[in-house]
Design a protein around this motif. Structure first.
Motif, PDB file in Angstrom:
ATOM      1  N   PRO A  22     -20.784  40.338  55.826  1.00 19.44           N
ATOM      2  CA  PRO A  22     -22.060  39.709  56.192  1.00 19.44           C
ATOM      3  C   PRO A  22     -21.854  38.548  57.146  1.00 19.44           C
ATOM      4  N   ALA A  23     -22.831  38.327  58.023  1.00 16.95           N
ATOM      5  CA  ALA A  23     -22.717  37.256  59.010  1.00 16.95           C
ATOM      6  C   ALA A  23     -22.557  35.893  58.356  1.00 16.95           C
ATOM      7  N   ILE A  24     -23.191  35.694  57.189  1.00 13.55           N
ATOM      8  CA  ILE A  24     -23.130  34.381  56.546  1.00 13.55           C
ATOM      9  C   ILE A  24     -21.723  34.039  56.072  1.00 13.55           C
ATOM     10  N   HIS A  25     -20.852  35.049  55.889  1.00 17.00           N
ATOM     11  CA  HIS A  25     -19.482  34.819  55.441  1.00 17.00           C
ATOM     12  C   HIS A  25     -18.534  34.519  56.603  1.00 17.00           C
ATOM     13  N   ARG A  26     -18.904  34.830  57.815  1.00 20.26           N
ATOM     14  CA  ARG A  26     -17.959  34.804  58.921  1.00 20.26           C
ATOM     15  C   ARG A  26     -17.407  33.430  59.265  1.00 20.26           C
ATOM     16  N   PRO A  27     -18.125  32.329  59.021  1.00 20.38           N
ATOM     17  CA  PRO A  27     -17.511  31.024  59.309  1.00 20.38           C
ATOM     18  C   PRO A  27     -16.378  30.661  58.352  1.00 20.38           C
ATOM     19  N   PHE A  28     -16.118  31.493  57.326  1.00 20.68           N
ATOM     20  CA  PHE A  28     -15.131  31.167  56.301  1.00 20.68           C
ATOM     21  C   PHE A  28     -14.082  32.258  56.176  1.00 20.68           C
ATOM     22  N   GLU A  29     -12.870  31.833  55.869  1.00 22.69           N
ATOM     23  CA  GLU A  29     -11.836  32.761  55.452  1.00 22.69           C
ATOM     24  C   GLU A  29     -11.901  32.830  53.935  1.00 22.69           C
ATOM     25  N   VAL A  30     -12.053  34.027  53.383  1.00 24.79           N
ATOM     26  CA  VAL A  30     -12.235  34.212  51.945  1.00 24.79           C
ATOM     27  C   VAL A  30     -11.150  35.142  51.418  1.00 24.79           C
ATOM     28  N   ARG A  31     -10.479  34.735  50.347  1.00 21.57           N
ATOM     29  CA  ARG A  31      -9.443  35.558  49.730  1.00 21.57           C
ATOM     30  C   ARG A  31      -9.706  35.669  48.227  1.00 21.57           C
ATOM     31  N   PRO A  32     -10.227  36.809  47.778  1.00 17.27           N
ATOM     32  CA  PRO A  32     -10.487  36.994  46.349  1.00 17.27           C
ATOM     33  C   PRO A  32      -9.197  36.952  45.540  1.00 17.27           C
ATOM     34  N   VAL A  33      -9.267  36.337  44.354  1.00 17.56           N
ATOM     35  CA  VAL A  33      -8.094  36.267  43.478  1.00 17.56           C
ATOM     36  C   VAL A  33      -7.828  37.627  42.851  1.00 17.56           C
ATOM     37  N   THR A  34      -8.891  38.355  42.510  1.00 19.98           N
ATOM     38  CA  THR A  34      -8.765  39.702  41.965  1.00 19.98           C
ATOM     39  C   THR A  34      -9.581  40.658  42.823  1.00 19.98           C
ATOM     40  N   GLU A  35      -9.377  41.932  42.636  1.00 21.77           N
ATOM     41  CA  GLU A  35     -10.103  42.928  43.421  1.00 21.77           C
ATOM     42  C   GLU A  35     -11.609  42.712  43.283  1.00 21.77           C
ATOM     43  N   PRO A  36     -12.333  42.629  44.393  1.00 15.81           N
ATOM     44  CA  PRO A  36     -13.786  42.457  44.311  1.00 15.81           C
ATOM     45  C   PRO A  36     -14.431  43.594  43.525  1.00 15.81           C
ATOM     46  N   ILE A  37     -15.424  43.278  42.747  1.00 16.16           N
ATOM     47  CA  ILE A  37     -16.029  44.272  41.864  1.00 16.16           C
ATOM     48  C   ILE A  37     -16.707  45.386  42.653  1.00 16.16           C
TER      49      ILE A  37
ATOM     50  N   ALA B  33     -31.791  34.048  73.023  1.00 12.97           N
ATOM     51  CA  ALA B  33     -31.459  33.855  74.424  1.00 12.97           C
ATOM     52  C   ALA B  33     -29.966  33.972  74.695  1.00 12.97           C
ATOM     53  N   ARG B  34     -29.136  34.019  73.604  1.00 13.87           N
ATOM     54  CA  ARG B  34     -27.693  34.082  73.805  1.00 13.87           C
ATOM     55  C   ARG B  34     -27.094  35.225  72.993  1.00 13.87           C
ATOM     56  N   PRO B  35     -27.527  36.462  73.221  1.00 18.43           N
ATOM     57  CA  PRO B  35     -27.008  37.571  72.422  1.00 18.43           C
ATOM     58  C   PRO B  35     -25.517  37.785  72.595  1.00 18.43           C
ATOM     59  N   GLY B  36     -24.932  37.330  73.728  1.00 17.14           N
ATOM     60  CA  GLY B  36     -23.511  37.517  73.966  1.00 17.14           C
ATOM     61  C   GLY B  36     -22.703  36.260  73.708  1.00 17.14           C
ATOM     62  N   ASP B  37     -23.204  35.367  72.868  1.00 11.24           N
ATOM     63  CA  ASP B  37     -22.530  34.099  72.591  1.00 11.24           C
ATOM     64  C   ASP B  37     -21.089  34.359  72.161  1.00 11.24           C
ATOM     65  N   ALA B  38     -20.132  33.774  72.905  1.00 11.85           N
ATOM     66  CA  ALA B  38     -18.722  34.042  72.655  1.00 11.85           C
ATOM     67  C   ALA B  38     -18.090  33.027  71.706  1.00 11.85           C
ATOM     68  N   ARG B  39     -18.860  32.042  71.239  1.00 14.30           N
ATOM     69  CA  ARG B  39     -18.282  31.042  70.352  1.00 14.30           C
ATOM     70  C   ARG B  39     -17.922  31.656  68.997  1.00 14.30           C
ATOM     71  N   GLN B  40     -16.967  31.014  68.327  1.00 13.90           N
ATOM     72  CA  GLN B  40     -16.536  31.477  67.025  1.00 13.90           C
ATOM     73  C   GLN B  40     -17.605  31.174  65.975  1.00 13.90           C
ATOM     74  N   PRO B  41     -17.617  31.970  64.859  1.00 15.93           N
ATOM     75  CA  PRO B  41     -18.647  31.758  63.827  1.00 15.93           C
ATOM     76  C   PRO B  41     -18.689  30.337  63.290  1.00 15.93           C
ATOM     77  N   LEU B  42     -17.526  29.681  63.129  1.00 10.70           N
ATOM     78  CA  LEU B  42     -17.544  28.310  62.619  1.00 10.70           C
ATOM     79  C   LEU B  42     -18.204  27.366  63.612  1.00 10.70           C
TER      80      LEU B  42
END
Length: 302
Positions: free
Chosen positions: A166-181, A15-24
């Motif tokens: 992926p949508a499941i990652h969007r609530p988080f800021e992620v910084r890999p220590v090494t280049e992602p495989i 019902a809210r396809p245009g939800d403007a709230r942030q992922p978190l």
């Protein structure tokens, strides 16, 4: 149901396809379960869910249900869970809490998640009054600080695979220590560790239960990746059928999930089309916050 929970339910229903709230904000809404009866709660899934409910979501929601039946002064110190069936993201999940024990120092809860009349997930959690005692912990690995590293989104944008976050990652800021495989598009070099800095992408309320539930959600984001990385494989560059089978988490010290934490993962074993992964969460000051162990089904299709 709170306003946030009503909004999440509406979003899950499309019902809210245009939800403007942030992922978190949406994640916090997902964790704000509706109480429909004494010790019975209802949760929903986000509208961008894949074909089955993300394991971290159902684990986090189950822990919310357990925690809401426990006095606030008792904090969760461990949980053990089994993923029994794939969840259907198009319908709500009912969480039933069993008050197993209320002792002088410890409280135990068992939670079952039900859809279509069948149990899809089962969790046991233990809560404890704060006590003083012996103190020691393994040391945090020597890694670069998060502010010196590129974000996962930057790696994905520059990847030959043009991977969408992926949508499941969007609530988080992620910084890999090494280049992602997965970033190069070709089979990677086998690696024995996977290390990423993470934090909730925004500010969270001062609610200890919310912070442990957000960390529980995050604990399922990259853990099984390390089983594949041990063999130079990844979800992005190989055909892999995978699913979480069980999940255990021990919380050692208080923390905030909206502050940087290092997720240090390794895999002690893979056999029988199953992979075992372990992870440590460290605060930026080196404190060990939590330990995770998970086994998953991993079938690599060559």
């Amino acid at each position: 149901m709170t306003e946030a929970a009503r909004d999440a339910a509406a979003a899950a229903a499309g019902a809210r396809p245009g939800d403007a709230r942030q992922p978190l904000e949406l994640l916090v809404a997902l964790l704000d379960l509706e109480r429909i009866e004494e010790d019975i709660f209802r949760g929903v899934s986000p509208p961008e869910s894949s074909v089955r409910v993300f394991g971290g979501q159902v684990a986090g929601q189950a822990l919310v249900a357990a925690g809401r039946t426990v006095p606030a002064e008792r904090q969760v110190h461990s949980l053990h869970a089994y993923f029994i069936r794939g969840g259907d993201p198009s319908v709500p999940i009912v969480y039933q809490v069993d008050r197993v024990r209320d002792g002088r120092s410890f409280t135990t809860r068992r939670v079952t998640a039900v859809q279509h009349g069948k149990v899809i997930f089962a969790l046991s959690a233990s809560f404890q009054l704060a006590e003083a005692g012996l103190e020691h912990a393994v040391a945090m690995p020597d890694v670069p600080p998060p502010d010196s590293l590129r974000s996962q989104a930057e790696w994905a944008a520059e990847s030959e695979l043009r991977i969408e976050r992926p949508a499941i990652h969007r609530p988080f800021e992620v910084r890999p220590v090494t280049e992602p495989i997965w970033s190069g598009g070709a089979p990677g070099e086998p690696r024995e560790r996977n290390q990423v800095w993470m934090r909730a992408d925004g500010s969270l309320a001062d609610d200890p239960l919310l912070h442990v539930c957000v960390l529980t959600y995050a604990s399922d984001l990259s853990l099984l990746d390390q089983v594949l990385a041990w063999h130079g494989k990844s979800w992005a560059t190989n055909r892999v059928h995978g699913a979480s089978l069980d999940h255990a988490l021990w919380f050692h010290r208080p923390f905030r999930a909206d502050e940087w934490f290092l997720y240090d993962c390794t895999s002690p074993n893979a056999s029988g089309a199953r992979g075992l992964a372990t992870g440590y969460f460290f605060a930026q000051d080196g404190r060990l916050l939590a330990t995770v162990v998970q086994e998953g089904l991993l079938r690599v299709i060559d």
